[in-house]
Design a protein around this motif. Structure first.
Motif, PDB file in Angstrom:
ATOM      1  N   ARG A  75       1.769   6.971  -6.878  1.00 25.68           N
ATOM      2  CA  ARG A  75       0.845   7.682  -7.136  1.00 25.68           C
ATOM      3  C   ARG A  75       1.478   9.275  -6.822  1.00 25.68           C
ATOM      4  O   ARG A  75       0.863  10.156  -7.792  1.00 25.68           O
ATOM      5  CB  ARG A  75      -0.526   7.514  -6.428  1.00 25.68           C
ATOM      6  N   GLY A  76       2.167   9.364  -6.112  1.00 23.88           N
ATOM      7  CA  GLY A  76       2.590  10.795  -5.850  1.00 23.88           C
ATOM      8  C   GLY A  76       3.829  11.036  -6.561  1.00 23.88           C
ATOM      9  O   GLY A  76       4.417  12.350  -6.407  1.00 23.88           O
TER      10      GLY A  76
ATOM     11  N   ASP B 248       0.623  -1.243  -0.153  1.00 25.75           N
ATOM     12  CA  ASP B 248      -0.040  -0.008   0.106  1.00 25.75           C
ATOM     13  C   ASP B 248       0.837   1.311   0.114  1.00 25.75           C
ATOM     14  O   ASP B 248       0.559   2.213  -0.725  1.00 25.75           O
ATOM     15  CB  ASP B 248      -0.968  -0.105   1.269  1.00 25.75           C
ATOM     16  N   MET B 249       1.906   1.178   0.804  1.00 30.06           N
ATOM     17  CA  MET B 249       2.936   2.447   0.741  1.00 30.06           C
ATOM     18  C   MET B 249       3.652   2.637  -0.621  1.00 30.06           C
ATOM     19  O   MET B 249       3.834   3.787  -0.982  1.00 30.06           O
ATOM     20  CB  MET B 249       3.909   2.106   1.892  1.00 30.06           C
TER      21      MET B 249
ATOM     22  N   ARG C 242       2.194   1.587  -3.442  1.00 28.84           N
ATOM     23  CA  ARG C 242       1.204   2.445  -4.470  1.00 28.84           C
ATOM     24  C   ARG C 242       1.119   3.762  -4.122  1.00 28.84           C
ATOM     25  O   ARG C 242       0.897   4.636  -5.000  1.00 28.84           O
ATOM     26  CB  ARG C 242      -0.081   1.548  -4.024  1.00 28.84           C
ATOM     27  N   LYS C 243       1.136   4.334  -2.880  1.00 29.30           N
ATOM     28  CA  LYS C 243       1.051   5.585  -2.407  1.00 29.30           C
ATOM     29  C   LYS C 243       2.341   6.544  -3.210  1.00 29.30           C
ATOM     30  O   LYS C 243       2.203   7.464  -3.566  1.00 29.30           O
ATOM     31  CB  LYS C 243       1.177   5.894  -0.799  1.00 29.30           C
TER      32      LYS C 243
END
Length: 593
Positions: A357-358, A350-351, A353-354
């Motif tokens: 995205r950033g 999940d991190m 992915r974060k």
């Protein structure tokens, strides 16, 4: 008596007085214009001053024009560089060495190094007999090293010697730096060094770097020991040479002797340990850096994150991420890739992915890293969606991208999709499959139980299969308990690499999977007869920010006695529960296999 009033006559100045007055006025205007040029901060201000020089006719005054040209050329901006070249080409004024050098410097530093050398050639052909000044060759050799122009650089070297005047030590230093960067033999750099009347510390550093770049570390060390004085650069060049060559013992000793260390010194040693797989040692150095309060940049953070990825050191990886945010370090595509890779390998998808995205500048390797992370966690369908989106964004997949997306299909059992992607890669002329891609296809088919299809792929490959591909197929034979094909593949492997213990272990495991213990044991005994031992396995665990590594048969850990006692307790429990034969467990505990 009347007094007649005669008209008052103004004194007529002589010609010399008039000329001096005009020259003084012109000089004042020129000095004022140059002062404005020196204080200009933006291209817009320079354009206004250009207009002023035209109106005051100072544009044809060499000093003023030269300063205007240099001001435009000094901006790290392609538009300003083009403006400078138009000035150079359109203003009808004899050019001098200052003007040519300004353009050579600009193109060498910010634009096209080939164009920089082109200006040097124009200067030599100038009809006004323009000669290089004391800084010209500094930028000429810099340009030649940037586009690996060995022949052109040697031409400039010959011209430098033939000119009837001496050049400063910085010109000779630039020449040595050029020879070092094009990896000329160290003896050539030494000959240049010997021509310098009074070499400075930079000269010595260029000499050492020349030896290092040519791979002559002994010559570099002799020069290092001869130096009358050293600076931090001298130590760092020598350290980088040892670290890059894999001589970490010598590099570490040199590092400990350094009177002063900089970021490059720390980075070189850390990178060296990572290159030889000593990730724990790299993270130990990272802790020492924190104690020494060394400020890090994005390069060393990226390097350290790769060590965290290898060891699964999530806490330290998180700390590095927080350090980046706290100190405002620019997160470029390489740093984003390292963060995505670290979080993926440490189980924090999940991190990952974060971070993805950033990321604003999503280069192909950023996409590849995210696809690889999803593959690792068996998010095959999401990986395929991301792969499709990447292509829609106009980004051409790299070879690594194809490896990662094929791995995603393998881990998620998406056989048809994986084969379609591979076929598209074959059809695409830009990325032709390599050994690794065929290995992915073999693994994809093998895991799905299509063993004979996988075998046909190996046999019909356009390149000869390496042992890694055969091992992937053999592992699939073990998984699906296909002894017949496993024996055939095993024979090929052992014939190819008769001294590789892993091949014997894999074949033995194929027999063990179908309870053919006698044949399995025979292979193990054959290993002992041949004097081979199974390569001990290594595992690591992060606890309270510290990474602990464990190797089979190793008792070096401070808590090894307690660990083995606990393993015995666990083994006894498993025997009581009937989960595993006692002898197998004890063998694993003591590292027999």
């Amino acid at each position: 008596m009347s007094v007649s009033s005669a008209p008052y006559l103004l004194p007529i100045p002589n010609k010399t007085t008039v000329l001096n007055s005009q020259q003084k006025h012109q000089s004042n205007k020129r000095d004022h214009a140059i002062s404005l040029l020196q204080n200009s901060k933006t291209p817009e201000e320079l354009i206004q001053l250009h207009t002023l020089l035209i109106k005051t006719s100072l544009i044809k005054e060499k000093h003023a024009f030269g300063r205007l040209l240099l001001s435009f050329a000094s901006f790290d901006n392609l538009g300003c560089l083009n403006y400078a070249q138009k000035l150079f080409d359109t203003v009808d004024i004899p050019k001098n060495s200052f003007m040519y050098t300004a353009m050579i410097k600009a193109y060498a530093n910010f634009g096209n190094p080939r164009e920089a050398f082109g200006f040097y050639s124009r200067m030599l052909c100038d009809q006004h007999d323009v000669y290089p000044n004391d800084f010209t060759f500094t930028y000429v050799f810099s340009a030649c090293s940037k586009f690996n122009a060995v022949f052109e650089g040697k031409q400039a070297h010959a011209q430098m010697i033939k000119f009837p005047f001496k050049f400063g030590v910085h010109s000779w230093n630039s020449l040595m730096d050029f020879y070092g960067k094009v990896r000329e033999e160290g003896i050539v750099v030494r000959r240049v060094f010997d021509r310098i009347e009074s070499p400075d510390v930079v000269s010595w550093n260029c000499l050492i770097n020349g030896y290092v770049k040519s791979g002559d570390l002994d010559g570099a060390r002799r020069a290092f020991d001869e130096m009358p004085e050293r600076d931090v650069v001298s130590w760092t060049i020598m350290l980088v040479g040892y670290a890059d060559a894999g001589f970490l013992s010598e590099a570490s000793c040199l590092f400990n002797e350094m009177p002063k260390r900089n970021l490059v010194s720390w980075s070189a040693l850390i990178k060296g340990y990572i290159q030889i797989g000593c990730y724990s040692k790299a993270l130990e150095l990272f802790k020492e850096m924190q104690v020494a309060k060394v400020k890090m940049d994005e390069v060393i953070v990226t390097t350290l994150l790769s060590a965290c990825s290898r060891l699964g050191a999530l806490d330290q990886g998180r700390w590095l991420h927080m350090y980046v945010d706290k100190h405002g370090i620019k997160v470029d595509a390489h740093l984003s890739t390292a963060l995505i890779d670290m979080y993926s390998k440490c189980g924090q998808i999940d991190m990952a992915r974060k971070v993805f995205r950033g990321t604003e500048d999503k280069k192909v390797f950023v996409w590849s890293s995210m696809i690889g992370g999803l593959a690792m966690h068996s998010f095959g369908e999401e990986a395929i969606e991301l792969f499709t989106k990447m292509i829609e964004c106009g980004i051409e997949p790299s070879e690594i991208t194809y490896i990662n997306i094929l791995a995603a299909c393998t881990h998620s059992g998406l056989i048809d999709v994986g084969l379609q992607i591979f076929n598209k890669m074959v059809e695409n002329q830009k990325s032709q499959p390599r050994m690794e891609h065929y290995g992915c296809v073999v693994d994809l088919l093998g895991r799905a139980g299509l063993l004979y299809d996988a075998f046909r792929v190996v046999e019909t490959m356009p390149v000869k299969a390496d042992p890694a591909i055969w091992r992937a197929l053999l592992s699939a034979c073990k998984l699906h308990r296909n002894v017949e094909l496993g024996e055939q593949v095993g024979r090929i492997l052992i014939e190819t690499e008769p001294q590789n213990d892993m091949n014997y272990v894999l074949v033995s495991n194929v027999y063990a999977a179908v309870n053919k213990w006698e044949i399995s044991g025979k292979l193990r005994r054959e290993m002992k007869v041949r004097g081979m031992q199974k390569t001990p396995g290594c595992s690591s665990i992060e606890l309270d920010g510290a990474v602990h590594e464990f190797v089979s048969r190793d008792h070096s850990h401070s808590e090894s006695q307690v660990i083995y006692e606990l393993l015995h307790i666990l083994a006894n429990h498993m025997v009581q529960d009937g989960q595993e034969p006692m002898m197998t467990i004890m063998a694993e505990i003591h590292g027999i296999w």
